[in-house]
Design an enzyme around this catalytic site. Structure first.
Site, PDB file in Angstrom:
ATOM      1  N   ILE B 144     -24.449  -3.438  19.237  1.00  8.38           N
ATOM      2  CA  ILE B 144     -24.807  -2.577  18.100  1.00  8.38           C
ATOM      3  C   ILE B 144     -26.026  -3.192  17.403  1.00  8.38           C
ATOM      4  O   ILE B 144     -25.900  -3.810  16.351  1.00  8.38           O
ATOM      5  CB  ILE B 144     -23.638  -2.440  17.105  1.00  8.38           C
ATOM      6  CG1 ILE B 144     -22.364  -2.019  17.849  1.00  8.38           C
ATOM      7  CG2 ILE B 144     -23.959  -1.432  16.018  1.00  8.38           C
ATOM      8  CD1 ILE B 144     -21.136  -1.892  16.987  1.00  8.38           C
ATOM      9  N   PRO B 145     -27.196  -3.073  18.001  1.00  9.35           N
ATOM     10  CA  PRO B 145     -28.371  -3.676  17.354  1.00  9.35           C
ATOM     11  C   PRO B 145     -28.706  -2.973  16.035  1.00  9.35           C
ATOM     12  O   PRO B 145     -28.559  -1.746  15.916  1.00  9.35           O
ATOM     13  CB  PRO B 145     -29.488  -3.477  18.384  1.00  9.35           C
ATOM     14  CG  PRO B 145     -29.014  -2.428  19.299  1.00  9.35           C
ATOM     15  CD  PRO B 145     -27.522  -2.427  19.273  1.00  9.35           C
ATOM     16  N   HIS B 146     -29.094  -3.787  15.058  1.00 13.74           N
ATOM     17  CA  HIS B 146     -29.491  -3.234  13.749  1.00 13.74           C
ATOM     18  C   HIS B 146     -30.382  -4.255  13.052  1.00 13.74           C
ATOM     19  O   HIS B 146     -30.267  -5.449  13.299  1.00 13.74           O
ATOM     20  CB  HIS B 146     -28.262  -2.932  12.899  1.00 13.74           C
ATOM     21  CG  HIS B 146     -27.373  -4.111  12.718  1.00 13.74           C
ATOM     22  ND1 HIS B 146     -26.318  -4.367  13.559  1.00 13.74           N
ATOM     23  CD2 HIS B 146     -27.381  -5.129  11.822  1.00 13.74           C
ATOM     24  CE1 HIS B 146     -25.718  -5.487  13.185  1.00 13.74           C
ATOM     25  NE2 HIS B 146     -26.354  -5.968  12.139  1.00 13.74           N
ATOM     26  N   PRO B 147     -31.283  -3.804  12.220  1.00 15.36           N
ATOM     27  CA  PRO B 147     -32.134  -4.756  11.483  1.00 15.36           C
ATOM     28  C   PRO B 147     -31.358  -5.414  10.338  1.00 15.36           C
ATOM     29  O   PRO B 147     -30.321  -4.896   9.907  1.00 15.36           O
ATOM     30  CB  PRO B 147     -33.263  -3.879  10.939  1.00 15.36           C
ATOM     31  CG  PRO B 147     -32.692  -2.517  10.870  1.00 15.36           C
ATOM     32  CD  PRO B 147     -31.630  -2.418  11.903  1.00 15.36           C
TER      33      PRO B 147
END
Lengths: 564, 237
Positions: B144-147
């Protein structure tokens, strides 16, 4: 008319109403003054008859019967009721008081009771003010100021002393000096004075001679301060004593009053000068026409103290102003005679100098209002050259009596009942806030037979740290669960099904009810060191009350109190 | 009283409205009226206020007004729409190319629909930076990539893009299983992010959802399943 009026700026409104109140207060005081003079004349014609000593008793009984049966008024020596109304009831006073007190006071004083007409006049003025304020739909805050205006106008017009009126109202009635208070009160005080000057002439009630004051006179003031403080404490203590005694003696007010009056009448046989409000005595003393010796004067002063506490302590109608002035002038005269005997070589400033200082001292001490004492004396004697001595004596005398009787005679009873609250104090703010405003009801209720698992689900969706436990059948409050206490079990999944809410809750938690006032609740907080307490009424949980909310509301009350 | 003709721009308020405007109970407002602490008007026994009076009064006493009192509910999060809506906004992409983390992320960033103000290069750098800190692979072949910081430009709209990779890559997940699907999460606010993350993680616990993901080739199937799972979830206030 009222429509136009309501559009005006609040300050203008207050000033206009103060104007009106000033007129009414002035008229009321002139009316009482005239009728007292008539009564005195009528009484004078009967002097010399043996039955005169019964008059105070009859007057007191009539006045008390009038109050309790005709006016249906509880009585009381006036000013405390005004203070109570200002501090607890938003300045509401019944209109009936305006008349009933004047009549009762007239009966008491005209028949020879040792009391003054000022307090009833203050009540009357204050009640007129309160009702005018209500007529113009003023709210509590403004009504209180107008009540102060009424009191100021009354004092100002009866003594022909505008500044004393202002100062008395601010110092003794309202208890706070602010610019919003000051302006309307000053207006009404000035108008009240003008009314009485217009109708009665501009006369200084107790015109004193000009005298030369030397340093030694000013130093001698300190000795007088001790005497006035002593006299004041004696008066306050005797008042309380007779008040308690008469309450135990008979349940019927008129019997108590007439007993008191009877004793006053008996004292009056030997010392007729203690009877009535005693303005004549003051005038004689100030004009240096009072020729009794040192010892006699001392006894008369004591007799006056006794007669005053008997009259006011038993009948509770009549004011303290005039008796205080009489006692003060007699104490001053006594002290001067004593100085002359003790140090005959010194050239003292004169009897009237010490007499008027004595008056200032007793007023300041009995009412714990030195500013009122200072200005009243300066104005009613027209002697501003004694201001230094008056200031010194008033302050020292008030300070000395403060050691023994820290509260003024007006607020003592209220303070004993816990009903006296100084404006802008912690207690005042707390007493205004109501528990129903502070209560927080967004709590998640749990039941004793719930398992930890169910509790965790509730913890997830609640944003509070307290969970009240209610019996699932009766809905009664059983106890409370604190998040802090169960934190260690929350993440232990092995316990989820085996532990019941019942086993986690705190059963003997301190609860508060809606009848508790906020100071009590705060006391509970301090005792229990908790941050939230449950509010429980008839075993039912109503909500939580928390310290944080109290602080929040407290601060808001403080903020909106600020004058702009 | 002056209240009968409504002055333009000077709205009449009720006790209730003033209470919520000031954030206080009605009982307090009533007491303040009686005590004369707040500028109120009376019309045949009913109290009302003028908005301008109240604003002026609050201002002079340094009282903070709750601006959005008119029924919008100031405290609730901007969470009107569901996980499904966020996923629909983000779209589903099949056969996303790439041999390593950097490549798939670059590809994903170029695919995700975004408002024109968003700087995609910056977004990619932020995503990579986050991966350096700790892998967003949560195990079971899912990442779950997120900044690290929310994207203000999204204006309260969460965006979740589902990217099914054309081949499994090593994402440095805790369980070491190579990743076959990315959920690229872009949030306008940290709290919104956590809320969606929690919802998504609940979906991912559903075994049928995982097996559907593995063989899925139509976005509609996926959305249907998400809708189904989301309906069964407890409502979080």
């Amino acid at each position: 008319m009222r429509q136009i009026f309501l559009r005006l700026d609040e300050r203008i409104q207050l000033i206009l109403i103060a104007f009106l109140v000033g007129i009414c207060g002035g008229l009321a005081s002139v009316a009482l003054n005239r009728s007292l003079e008539m009564g005195a004349m009528w009484l004078h014609t009967m002097h010399g008859n043996w039955y005169v000593f019964l008059f105070p008793a009859c007057g007191a009984a009539l006045s008390s019967i009038f109050l309790s049966h005709i006016a249906r008024d509880m009585g009381g020596h006036g000013v405390p009721e005004v203070i109570y109304s200002v501090s607890r009831r938003g300045g509401l006073l019944r209109l009936r008081l305006a008349i009933s007190r004047l009549v009762a006071c007239f009966l008491t004083i005209a028949s020879g009771g040792s009391a003054g007409p000022e307090a009833p006049i203050v009540v009357s003025g204050a009640s007129i003010g309160s009702n005018i304020a209500s007529f113009f739909r003023l709210r509590d805050r403004q009504r209180i100021i107008i009540v102060g205006c009424g009191a100021a106008a009354a004092i100002a017009s009866i003594f022909n002393a505008p500044v004393a009126g202002i100062v008395f109202s601010l110092e003794a009635i309202l208890g706070e000096w602010t610019s919003t208070n000051l302006i309307p009160i000053a207006v009404s005080s000035v108008i009240g004075t003008e009314i009485s000057r217009f109708l009665e002439g501009n006369q200084i009630p107790f015109q004193a001679r000009v005298f030369s004051i030397t340093t030694i006179d000013i130093v001698a003031c300190l000795g007088l301060a001790v005497l006035t403080a002593f006299g004041s404490v004696l008066l306050i203590r005797l008042l309380k004593f007779f008040n308690n005694l008469s309450e135990r003696l008979s349940p019927y007010e008129w019997i108590r009053a007439s007993l008191g009056g009877l004793f006053v009448g008996i004292i009056g046989i030997s010392f007729p000068s203690v009877l009535g409000e005693g303005y004549g005595v003051i005038r004689t003393v100030i004009e240096q026409q009072y020729f009794q010796g040192l010892f006699i004067i001392g006894v008369i002063a004591l007799a006056k103290i006794l007669a005053t506490s008997l009259t006011i302590g038993t009948s509770r109608s009549g004011g303290l102003f005039a008796p205080c002035l009489v006692i003060g002038s007699l104490i001053g005269l006594f002290y001067q005679r004593f100085l002359v005997v003790a140090m005959p070589s010194v050239h003292w400033a004169g009897e009237s100098y010490f007499a008027l200082l004595g008056m200032a001292g007793v007023i300041s001490s009995v009412m714990q209002a030195p500013m009122t004492g200072i200005f009243l004396i300066a104005e009613i004697t027209g002697s501003y050259q004694v201001l230094i001595s008056v200031v010194l004596l008033s302050v020292v005398s008030a300070l000395l009596s403060h050691f023994f009787e820290p509260l003024s005679v007006y607020v003592q009873q209220l303070a004993a009942q816990g009903e006296w609250i100084r404006p802008r104090t912690d207690r005042q703010i707390l007493s205004e806030l109501d528990l129903t405003e502070l209560i927080e009801t967004d709590c998640r209720i749990v039941h004793p037979e719930m398992r930890l698992k169910d509790l965790v689900e509730i913890v997830k969706v609640s944003h509070r740290n307290y969970f009240p436990v209610e019996d699932s059948k009766s809905g009664d409050f059983l106890g409370i669960i604190r998040l802090d206490d169960i934190r260690s079990y929350l993440f232990n999944q092995y316990l989820y099904s085996s532990v019941l809410v019942e086993e986690l809750m705190d059963r003997d938690i301190k609860t508060v009810s809606l009848d508790d006032d906020l100071p009590t609740v705060i006391e509970f907080f301090e005792k229990t060191h908790s941050w939230s307490l449950p509010v429980v009424q008839d075993k039912k949980f109503l909500g939580l009350i928390s310290k944080a909310t109290i602080l929040d509301y407290y601060r808001r009350e403080l903020i909106i109190q600020e004058e702009i | 009283m002056r209240g009968d003709s409504v002055v333009l721009g000077n709205k009449k308020l009720t006790i209730k409205e003033v209470g919520s405007l000031l954030g206080i109970p009605e009982a307090t407002v009533r007491r303040w009226i009686v005590q004369g602490k707040i500028p109120a008007w009376e019309d045949s026994g009913r109290y009302f206020f003028f908005k301008k009076d109240i604003e002026k009064w609050a201002n002079s006493h340094n009282i903070f007004l709750h601006r959005d009192f008119e029924g919008k509910g100031s405290k609730t999060l901007p969470d009107r729409d569901s996980l499904l809506a966020a996923m629909k906004r983000g779209g589903v992409f099949f056969n996303v190319q790439g041999d390593n983390v950097q490549d798939v992320l670059r590809e994903a960033v170029s695919l995700v629909p975004l408002p024109p103000e968003v700087d995609r290069d910056l977004l990619l750098r932020m995503l990579l930076q986050r991966e350096e800190l700790a892998s967003t692979g949560i195990g079971g072949g899912i990442a779950i990539p997120h900044p690290r910081y929310p994207l203000k430009e999204l204006k309260r709209k969460e965006v979740i893009s589902t990217c099914l990779l054309n081949k499994e890559i090593d994402f440095g997940s805790i369980d070491g299983i190579p990743v076959f699907v990315l959920f690229l999460m872009l949030s306008p606010e940290i709290r919104v992010h956590l809320r969606y993350l929690s919802k998504l993680s609940l979906c991912l616990r559903d075994k049928s959802f995982i097996s559907l993901l593995k063989k899925c080739n139509k976005a509609e199937d996926l959305f249907k399943k998400v809708e189904e799972i989301e309906k069964a979830l407890p409502v979080v206030p």
